[in-house]
Structures are given as structure tokens and as C-alpha cells.
Design a protein around this motif. Structure first.
Motif, PDB file in Angstrom:
ATOM      1  N   GLY A  11      28.369  30.669   1.712  1.00 32.78           N
ATOM      2  CA  GLY A  11      28.038  31.593   0.633  1.00 32.78           C
ATOM      3  C   GLY A  11      26.763  31.212  -0.100  1.00 32.78           C
ATOM      4  O   GLY A  11      26.135  32.064  -0.736  1.00 32.78           O
ATOM      5  N   VAL A  12      26.377  29.944  -0.018  1.00 34.81           N
ATOM      6  CA  VAL A  12      25.136  29.474  -0.625  1.00 34.81           C
ATOM      7  C   VAL A  12      24.050  29.502   0.441  1.00 34.81           C
ATOM      8  O   VAL A  12      24.213  28.929   1.514  1.00 34.81           O
ATOM      9  CB  VAL A  12      25.294  28.048  -1.195  1.00 34.81           C
ATOM     10  CG1 VAL A  12      23.988  27.575  -1.819  1.00 34.81           C
ATOM     11  CG2 VAL A  12      26.420  28.006  -2.216  1.00 34.81           C
ATOM     12  N   ILE A  59      24.826  21.985   6.457  1.00 41.31           N
ATOM     13  CA  ILE A  59      25.809  22.396   5.460  1.00 41.31           C
ATOM     14  C   ILE A  59      26.072  23.894   5.537  1.00 41.31           C
ATOM     15  O   ILE A  59      27.225  24.354   5.540  1.00 41.31           O
ATOM     16  CB  ILE A  59      25.331  22.008   4.044  1.00 41.31           C
ATOM     17  CG1 ILE A  59      25.263  20.487   3.901  1.00 41.31           C
ATOM     18  CG2 ILE A  59      26.261  22.589   2.983  1.00 41.31           C
ATOM     19  CD1 ILE A  59      26.588  19.787   4.087  1.00 41.31           C
ATOM     20  N   SER A  60      25.025  24.690   5.617  1.00 40.21           N
ATOM     21  CA  SER A  60      25.196  26.139   5.659  1.00 40.21           C
ATOM     22  C   SER A  60      25.868  26.604   6.942  1.00 40.21           C
ATOM     23  O   SER A  60      26.758  27.462   6.924  1.00 40.21           O
ATOM     24  CB  SER A  60      23.831  26.812   5.496  1.00 40.21           C
ATOM     25  OG  SER A  60      23.950  28.209   5.612  1.00 40.21           O
ATOM     26  N   ASP A  61      25.461  26.016   8.083  1.00 37.80           N
ATOM     27  CA  ASP A  61      25.974  26.484   9.375  1.00 37.80           C
ATOM     28  C   ASP A  61      27.394  26.017   9.659  1.00 37.80           C
ATOM     29  O   ASP A  61      28.072  26.609  10.496  1.00 37.80           O
ATOM     30  CB  ASP A  61      25.051  26.019  10.499  1.00 37.80           C
ATOM     31  CG  ASP A  61      23.780  26.836  10.566  1.00 37.80           C
ATOM     32  OD1 ASP A  61      23.671  27.802   9.790  1.00 37.80           O
ATOM     33  OD2 ASP A  61      22.898  26.521  11.386  1.00 37.80           O
ATOM     34  N   ILE A  62      27.836  24.971   9.015  1.00 40.14           N
ATOM     35  CA  ILE A  62      29.238  24.569   9.183  1.00 40.14           C
ATOM     36  C   ILE A  62      30.149  25.727   8.777  1.00 40.14           C
ATOM     37  O   ILE A  62      31.096  26.081   9.493  1.00 40.14           O
ATOM     38  CB  ILE A  62      29.560  23.305   8.358  1.00 40.14           C
ATOM     39  CG1 ILE A  62      28.918  22.087   8.990  1.00 40.14           C
ATOM     40  CG2 ILE A  62      31.071  23.097   8.254  1.00 40.14           C
ATOM     41  CD1 ILE A  62      29.068  20.815   8.151  1.00 40.14           C
ATOM     42  N   GLY A  63      29.867  26.329   7.635  1.00 42.72           N
ATOM     43  CA  GLY A  63      30.685  27.448   7.171  1.00 42.72           C
ATOM     44  C   GLY A  63      30.583  28.653   8.079  1.00 42.72           C
ATOM     45  O   GLY A  63      31.594  29.301   8.387  1.00 42.72           O
ATOM     46  N   TRP A 104      20.299  25.376  -0.483  1.00 40.32           N
ATOM     47  CA  TRP A 104      20.676  24.029  -0.035  1.00 40.32           C
ATOM     48  C   TRP A 104      19.425  23.174   0.181  1.00 40.32           C
ATOM     49  O   TRP A 104      19.422  21.970  -0.129  1.00 40.32           O
ATOM     50  CB  TRP A 104      21.492  24.098   1.250  1.00 40.32           C
ATOM     51  CG  TRP A 104      22.895  24.564   1.089  1.00 40.32           C
ATOM     52  CD1 TRP A 104      23.492  25.654   1.646  1.00 40.32           C
ATOM     53  CD2 TRP A 104      23.926  23.928   0.316  1.00 40.32           C
ATOM     54  NE1 TRP A 104      24.815  25.760   1.268  1.00 40.32           N
ATOM     55  CE2 TRP A 104      25.102  24.701   0.448  1.00 40.32           C
ATOM     56  CE3 TRP A 104      23.964  22.788  -0.491  1.00 40.32           C
ATOM     57  CZ2 TRP A 104      26.296  24.377  -0.180  1.00 40.32           C
ATOM     58  CZ3 TRP A 104      25.159  22.455  -1.122  1.00 40.32           C
ATOM     59  CH2 TRP A 104      26.308  23.247  -0.954  1.00 40.32           C
ATOM     60  N   ALA A 105      18.363  23.783   0.743  1.00 44.87           N
ATOM     61  CA  ALA A 105      17.130  23.025   0.978  1.00 44.87           C
ATOM     62  C   ALA A 105      16.545  22.518  -0.345  1.00 44.87           C
ATOM     63  O   ALA A 105      16.100  21.367  -0.433  1.00 44.87           O
ATOM     64  CB  ALA A 105      16.117  23.901   1.706  1.00 44.87           C
ATOM     65  N   VAL A 140      17.119  19.623   7.671  1.00 45.70           N
ATOM     66  CA  VAL A 140      18.246  19.393   8.587  1.00 45.70           C
ATOM     67  C   VAL A 140      19.564  19.433   7.832  1.00 45.70           C
ATOM     68  O   VAL A 140      20.538  20.066   8.273  1.00 45.70           O
ATOM     69  CB  VAL A 140      18.072  18.035   9.314  1.00 45.70           C
ATOM     70  CG1 VAL A 140      19.342  17.673  10.081  1.00 45.70           C
ATOM     71  CG2 VAL A 140      16.893  18.097  10.275  1.00 45.70           C
ATOM     72  N   MET A 141      19.624  18.777   6.687  1.00 42.51           N
ATOM     73  CA  MET A 141      20.855  18.772   5.897  1.00 42.51           C
ATOM     74  C   MET A 141      21.217  20.170   5.415  1.00 42.51           C
ATOM     75  O   MET A 141      22.395  20.554   5.413  1.00 42.51           O
ATOM     76  CB  MET A 141      20.698  17.828   4.704  1.00 42.51           C
ATOM     77  CG  MET A 141      20.509  16.367   5.064  1.00 42.51           C
ATOM     78  SD  MET A 141      21.902  15.714   6.021  1.00 42.51           S
ATOM     79  CE  MET A 141      23.245  15.902   4.846  1.00 42.51           C
TER      80      MET A 141
END
Length: 269
Positions: free
Chosen positions: A123-124, A150-154, A129-130, A145-146
Motif C-alpha cells: 500500500g506504500v 519491501i514493496s514487492d513482498i506485499g 519506501w525509497a 534495492v530495499m
């Protein structure tokens, strides 16, 4: 004739009339509000097109004098960001996908919290996140990369869980009938069915992340996006054109290769 045969269709229904009025009126009101607030006028659009045409004229011919190696390095950096981020996100998303599936995790409260956690991650936006990770770990590709991970896990957990829930239950029931536990049923009964879809979805997300990594670079996450933002700030439009052409070619190449792989997976080859 039709009105006599089907009076309920032609009869006035106040509730339905109000519903139709709201269904058409609310979007129209939002449209008008946006046009007014954003100063959406033909004059402004025409002036903007004129400015855009002037910038395009500055971009040609594209320039590669002394910067080609720097741009190539940045392109590979962007590809590495997208690949590493997508790979780690896919690996981490697999267990969360099984924990989000009704046919694997029967404990509803646990499944609810896993799903809401995945909703929060996707959702973010990656750009947000960057910005967070640029602040946390500093400028450079690691922040990008981080953010991708984080985004693609969801996102991947959502796609994977839908595939798990749509899998045929008979193989898993066969494993359970032979004494297999829940983990073994998932490993040998469900995973072989959904693995091609997992790979196909991961490849699609990887394609998208090539473009996303470019945008992340603009906020300080490295890669070709950083080079692009620096050239735009310096008004080096001929080098901007070179970068845009390189991005287009790279995205086209990755899309073509990924599409070939996905088509073979779908065909079962």
C-alpha cells in the motif's frame, strides 16, 4: 406493448433513480473539481506543448561524448537493483503467500494479520519506501534495492496466495492421506502446481521494477535515474535524450526476453 408486459421495468423507482443520479453525479463532480483546481485550460495545455516541443528540439542530436561508459554503468546498476530486489522479494513472499491462503492456513486470525501486513507493504509506494531508506542507509543503490524488496513482498505475496488458493486440492489430499503434514502437503501437493505461475509473476514484476528503479534513482537511489535527474537539473538535454533512448532499449529488451520465458511457462514447455 413492452411497457404493458413488463411494467416493473418502466415504472419509476425512486431508489434506483437516486442511485443512478449518484453514480453519474459523483464522478462528474469530481471531474469538474479536478479541472478547476488543477487549472486545466486549453491555453495552458497549448503553452505547455510549445515548451515541450522546444525541449525536444534541444535533445537532438543525442550526445554520447565522454559519458557513454558512465551511462552504461548506471544502466547495469539499475538492472542489478531491479534483479536483486525482485529476487529477494519473491523468495520472502513465498512463505507469506502460503500463510495468506485459506486452503493452507486454517487459523483465521493468523491469516488476517498476515494479509493486512502484506496490504501495508504494497500500500506504500516504492518511491516513499525509497525516501525512507535513503534517510536510513544513505544515498545509493542499496536504498533502491530495499525499497523494491519491501514493496514487492506485499505484491508478490498477494499474487502467489491467489495462485495457491486456486490450486487443485487433490494432490495435497493425496499427500495427507499418506501421512504428510501441512508443510509436506504444501511442498509436494501445491507448490509444483503453482511454481510456473510464481515464476511468471516474478518475471512480470521484474519488468516493472526496471522502470521503477529508474524513478527511484531520481530521489537518490542510484542507477540511471540519478544520472537522468542530474542531466535535467543541468539542462544537458542532448544527454537526457541519450539516457531516455538507453532506457527505452533496455526496457524493450527485458520485456521481450521475459515475455518469451513467460510464454513458455504458460505453454508448459
Amino acid at each position: 406493448m413492452a411497457e404493458q408486459r413488463y411494467p416493473e421495468i418502466f415504472a419509476f423507482n425512486a431508489r434506483r433513480g437516486i442511485g443512478l443520479a449518484l453514480a453519474w453525479g459523483i464522478p462528474f463532480a469530481v471531474l469538474l473539481y479536478g479541472l478547476v483546481v488543477f487549472d486545466f485550460s486549453p491555453v495552458r495545455l497549448w503553452n505547455g506543448l510549445g515548451q515541450l516541443g522546444m525541449l525536444i528540439r534541444f535533445m537532438f542530436p543525442p550526445s554520447i561524448d565522454g559519458v557513454m561508459w558512465e551511462f552504461m554503468k548506471a544502466i547495469f546498476e539499475t538492472l542489478a537493483m531491479a534483479f536483486i530486489g525482485t529476487l529477494f522479494a519473491a523468495l520472502i513472499a513465498v512463505p507469506f503467500a502460503f500463510l495468506s491462503a485459506r486452503n493452507v492456513l486454517r487459523f483465521s486470525p493468523g491469516r488476517f494479520f498476515v494479509r493486512r501486513g502484506m496490504d501495508f507493504l504494497r500500500g506504500v509506494d516504492q518511491l516513499v519506501w525509497a525516501l525512507v531508506f535513503v534517510r536510513a542507509v544513505g544515498l545509493g543503490p542499496l536504498a533502491g534495492v530495499m525499497a523494491i524488496i519491501i514493496s514487492d513482498i506485499g505484491t508478490l505475496a498477494k499474487l502467489f496466495s491467489e495462485a495457491v488458493e486456486g490450486a487443485d486440492r487433490k494432490p495435497g489430499e493425496g499427500v495427507a492421506a499418506n501421512g504428510g503434514n501441512t508443510l509436506q502437503c504444501a511442498r509436494f501437493g501445491i507448490l509444483p502446481q503453482v511454481l510456473p505461475m510464481f515464476i511468471s509473476s516474478t518475471l512480470y514484476i521484474f519488468e516493472s521494477n526496471i522502470r521503477s528503479a529508474t524513478i527511484l534513482g531520481i530521489v537518490g537511489a542510484g542507477g540511471i535515474g540519478y544520472q537522468l535527474s542530474e542531466r535535467i537539473r543541468g539542462h544537458h538535454w542532448e544527454e537526457v535524450a541519450t539516457i531516455l533512448l538507453m532506457i527505452l532499449f533496455t526496457v524493450y529488451l527485458i520485456d521481450w526476453v521475459s515475455g518469451k520465458i513467460r510464454s513458455r511457462l504458460i505453454e508448459g514447455a
